[in-house]
Design a protein around this motif. Structure first.
Motif, PDB file in Angstrom:
ATOM      1  N   GLU A  36       0.817  -1.207   0.000  1.00 46.60           N
ATOM      2  CA  GLU A  36       0.000   0.000   0.000  1.00 46.60           C
ATOM      3  C   GLU A  36       0.856   1.265   0.000  1.00 46.60           C
ATOM      4  N   THR A  60      -8.562  -8.212   0.977  1.00 47.64           N
ATOM      5  CA  THR A  60      -8.647  -7.114   1.932  1.00 47.64           C
ATOM      6  C   THR A  60      -9.241  -7.557   3.263  1.00 47.64           C
ATOM      7  N   TYR A  68      -7.590  -5.510  -7.036  1.00 49.60           N
ATOM      8  CA  TYR A  68      -6.757  -5.133  -5.888  1.00 49.60           C
ATOM      9  C   TYR A  68      -5.276  -5.211  -6.250  1.00 49.60           C
TER      10      TYR A  68
END
Lengths: 315, 147, 170, 153
Positions: A143, A247, C96
């Protein structure tokens, strides 16, 4: 000298010579104009590509006169090639797990001597037998932030210069970040029906994760976690979430039987070399009575998380 | 004399011609003496540098890629195409120094121009050798575990 | 006063300045002299997309909710209608891993000797420099039943499915 | 200055300077085009079918394990022997792989060589190694692994 016509010739002369001088310079500049840049940079693109490929897909290799293997992280002085791909069979040269990066190898990679690293990954140019090292930056990001393993941020090399052309390649990888035990609801046992007991043997370098699937119950929920009769504080000692895709979604207590419950426990809670008794308290859950209780260490396997390995190279 | 010195036109035109011719001759002399360098050698040099490092990189990248999928028992060979000339010259790819220097060399036979490319640490664990001339038709990299 | 005298000089000076400035502008501007190597962009895209499929394929249960085989097994065999694709599990997992990249996914498999190619995720028409990444999964009746898919295989049947992803940069 | 404004003749020196500058810009643009269109040789490196070969190999490895499990399942309900079922399933897998690779112009072939077991019997814990021949050809790259040894235990 009354007639001023004579000046015109001198004036014209001056003009034309200025023009010609500029033209000469221009003509001399043309080849240099096309030469600059193109050659060096295309080769840098492939240097970055090769470096990333070797790191992600190769296991590395060590060898001396008597023995050799892919577990170079245990033999740093005999290291012959650097590669980060995990390998469960260190004797064979071929890896079957590209894109899967080993934690031990990454940690050793951070310790490798600068010159050895440049030499081994071929991050240099050889012009007339003199080595010119390229500037480079190799990092593993999650991230957008460098991944932290064993309290070291995984990033080698210099910060990327802004004023230069940089060749960059990014690879998607799975990085071993710690350990996880995947447990089924039916495997859990406890002294009280709604309280799972898990034995954990320390110490741990990284946070430990417990994943529970198919925990059956009706209107059931998670209450709290207790280590050796001390109730843990949520968010500082542990986080609980459910996994959807890649996630993590926050979990606010109540559960359904299809949820993939994950419990991430701070490794500082288990930092001594001893047995810990971890109790997970639920409500409205009926577990099989124990003992025997589940031992975390018998069920744990490396936890791989997705990350991006980035290699940047510049002149 | 008075008449002559009064009219200066003749002199100025003469001077104009002389100076102008001198400057033009100078300019063209510079251009002609350097024209081969400027219009032929330097661009060719640039093109060769480009193409040779491109070819060296292709070889190195291919060997790296190939190394990663080598069969344990078996062989692999792959054909590749390279241009017959880099710039205006033929060249040779030399991997024989790879074992010691981890490097692939692309050399032009006529001008002796050399471009070297690193090959990312594979050579120390696997001997790489062979040379290839750009003028030959078939180019193959091959590996055989039983050899 | 005769001003003509400076005229040609000024002209010559102007021409010289103009040419010098052009040279300077060309050599200094990185945009013109060093072009983005279109090929390097392709390499990156191809690498990323095959990486994404590989990572999804090898991921264990602890890393991702459903891996590639499970995602494919859960397909209900229904044709998607643009713009809503099928296989949301696969779609969320891929989006993602591949931020800023669009992709279409096709499944190819042989059924009674014929090759079938079905679209499962549609994100629009691919751009000109799209790349294709492939990965294979094997389905058995057990994996399909676990995921509740519509493949309707025999108990003793196995089916190899090619996951074909066409990816391009937005 | 008045005369300068009035002088509208040619000014060819300045004009030629402008023309040369324009030519230069054109040349630079052309050079860029060439730089993008070039690199044919690097393209060859891209076309090397690394992922295809690796996927053929690794998927065959995964598949050998799936087939092993499936053949024991089938064996429990039929009276065929394990090696027979295994062979049939593997042939079936091989045909499917051939078709799929052929659909994008590559020749791929996997064929079973032998099933090895530690003690000669074919119980679920006895079969440990599977020998498979793998070949791949896409016209310019030829890959042969014979045999590829797959651990299935």
């Amino acid at each position: 000298m009354m007639d001023e016509k004579g000046q015109i010739a001198v004036d014209f002369l001056l003009g034309i010579s200025l023009f010609l001088i500029a033209l000469t310079f221009t003509v001399q500049f043309i080849p240099g104009m096309f030469m600059s840049g193109t050659a060096g940079e295309s080769s840098l693109d492939y240097t970055a590509y090769r470096t990333a490929t070797v790191l992600v897909e190769d296991t590395g290799w060590w060898g001396n006169s008597t023995s050799s293997g892919t577990d170079w992280e245990t033999q740093p002085s005999n290291m012959m090639r650097i590669g980060l791909a995990a390998d469960d069979e260190p004797k064979s040269k071929l890896t079957n797990s590209p894109n899967l990066l080993s934690k031990a190898k990454i940690e050793q990679f951070m310790l490798v001597n600068e010159n050895t690293l440049i030499e081994n990954l071929g991050l240099y140019n050889n012009v007339d037998n003199t080595h010119f090292s390229y500037g480079y930056n190799i990092s593993i990001n999650q991230e957008g932030v460098p991944l932290v393993l064993n309290s070291t941020a995984i990033m080698r090399g210099k910060p990327t210069p802004l004023d230069r052309e940089v060749s960059k390649i990014t690879r998607v990888v799975l990085v071993e970040t710690g350990t996880v035990a995947v447990l089924k609801g039916s495997e859990l046992t406890g002294e009280i029906a709604s309280e799972a007991i898990i034995n954990v043997t320390g110490p741990f370098e990284e946070n430990i994760t417990i994943q529970i699937r198919n925990l059956n119950g009706a209107n059931h929920s998670f209450l709290n976690a207790v280590v050796d009769n001390v109730t843990l504080t949520p968010s500082s000692d542990y986080t609980i979430y459910k996994k959807t895709g890649w996630t993590d979604l926050p979990l606010n207590g109540s559960l359904t039987s299809t949820d993939l419950i994950c419990l991430n426990l701070d490794h500082n809670r288990f930092n001594l070399s001893q047995d810990y008794k971890l109790e997970l308290r639920f409500s409205n859950v009926t577990l099989d009575p124990g003992p025997p209780f589940i031992r975390y260490n018998n069920h744990s396997s490396p936890l791989y998380e997705p990350a991006y390995l980035t290699v940047e190279v510049w002149q | 004399m008075r008449k002559l010195s009064k009219n200066e036109e003749g002199v100025s035109i003469l001077f104009e011609y002389i100076l102008f011719s001198l400057i033009c001759i100078g300019f063209f002399m510079i251009i002609t003496t350097n024209s081969d360098d400027i219009f032929m050698k330097t661009p060719n040099e640039a093109v060769m540098q480009d193409e040779m490092s491109d070819i060296g990189n292709m070889m190195s990248t291919m060997i790296t890629d190939m190394y990663l999928i080598l069969p344990e028992n078996g062989y692999i060979d792959t054909e590749y195409r390279i241009p017959a000339k880099a710039g205006r010259e033929e060249y040779m790819i030399n991997a024989d120094i790879a074992y010691t220097d981890q490097i692939i060399e692309v050399i032009s036979s006529s001008s002796g121009k050399k471009v070297r490319v690193t090959i990312g640490g594979i050579a120390t664990t696997m001997p790489i050798n062979g040379t290839a001339l750009s003028s030959s038709t078939n180019h193959v990299i091959s590996y055989d575990s039983r050899r | 006063m005769n001003n003509k005298a400076q005229l040609h000089t000024l002209e010559g000076l102007g021409a010289a300045v103009l040419m010098t400035l052009t040279i300077l502008a060309i050599t200094q501007s990185t945009m013109i002299v060093t072009p983005q190597n279109a090929l390097a962009v392709d390499v990156q895209l191809e690498q990323m997309s095959s990486d994404a499929l590989a990572v999804l394929d090898i991921a264990s249960m602890a890393s991702v909710q459903y891996n590639l085989t499970e995602c494919i097994a859960s397909w209900d065999m229904a044709e998607p209608t643009y713009p809503t694709g099928n296989l949301d599990n696969l779609d969320t997992a891929l989006s993602y891993l591949l931020p800023g990249i669009l992709y279409n996914v096709d499944l190819a498999y042989t059924k009674s000797g014929n090759l079938n190619v079905e679209k499962v995720i549609i994100n629009g028409p691919p751009s000109t420099n799209a790349v294709v990444a492939r990965r294979y999964v094997t389905l058995t009746n057990q994996t399909v039943n676990n995921m509740g898919g519509g493949w309707s295989l025999q108990d003793d049947e196995l089916r190899v499915v090619e996951v074909r992803m066409t990816a391009w940069k937005v | 200055m008045e005369s300068m404004r009035k002088n509208t003749k040619g000014q060819w020196i300045a004009l030629s300077g402008l023309v040369i500058s324009l030519i230069l810009i054109g040349l630079a643009a052309l050079a860029n085009q060439a730089a993008i269109a070039g690199y044919h040789s690097s393209n060859a490196a891209l076309e090397f079918p690394k992922e295809n070969i690796r996927e053929l190999n690794s998927h065959t490895r995964d598949n050998a394990r799936i087939i092993k499990d499936l053949s024991f399942e089938i064996n429990s309900t039929s009276n065929e022997t394990i090696p027979f079922i295994f062979e049939q399933l593997f042939d079936n897998y091989s045909t499917q792989i051939q078709n799929l690779y052929a659909s994008h112009g590559e020749t791929a072939d996997v064929s079973l060589v032998s099933i090895n077991s530690t003690n000669g019997t074919f119980g679920i814990d006895d079969i440990d190694l599977i020998f498979v021949n793998i070949t791949y050809n896409d016209g310019s790259t030829h890959y042969v692994s014979q045999p590829e040894i797959i651990e299935v235990r």
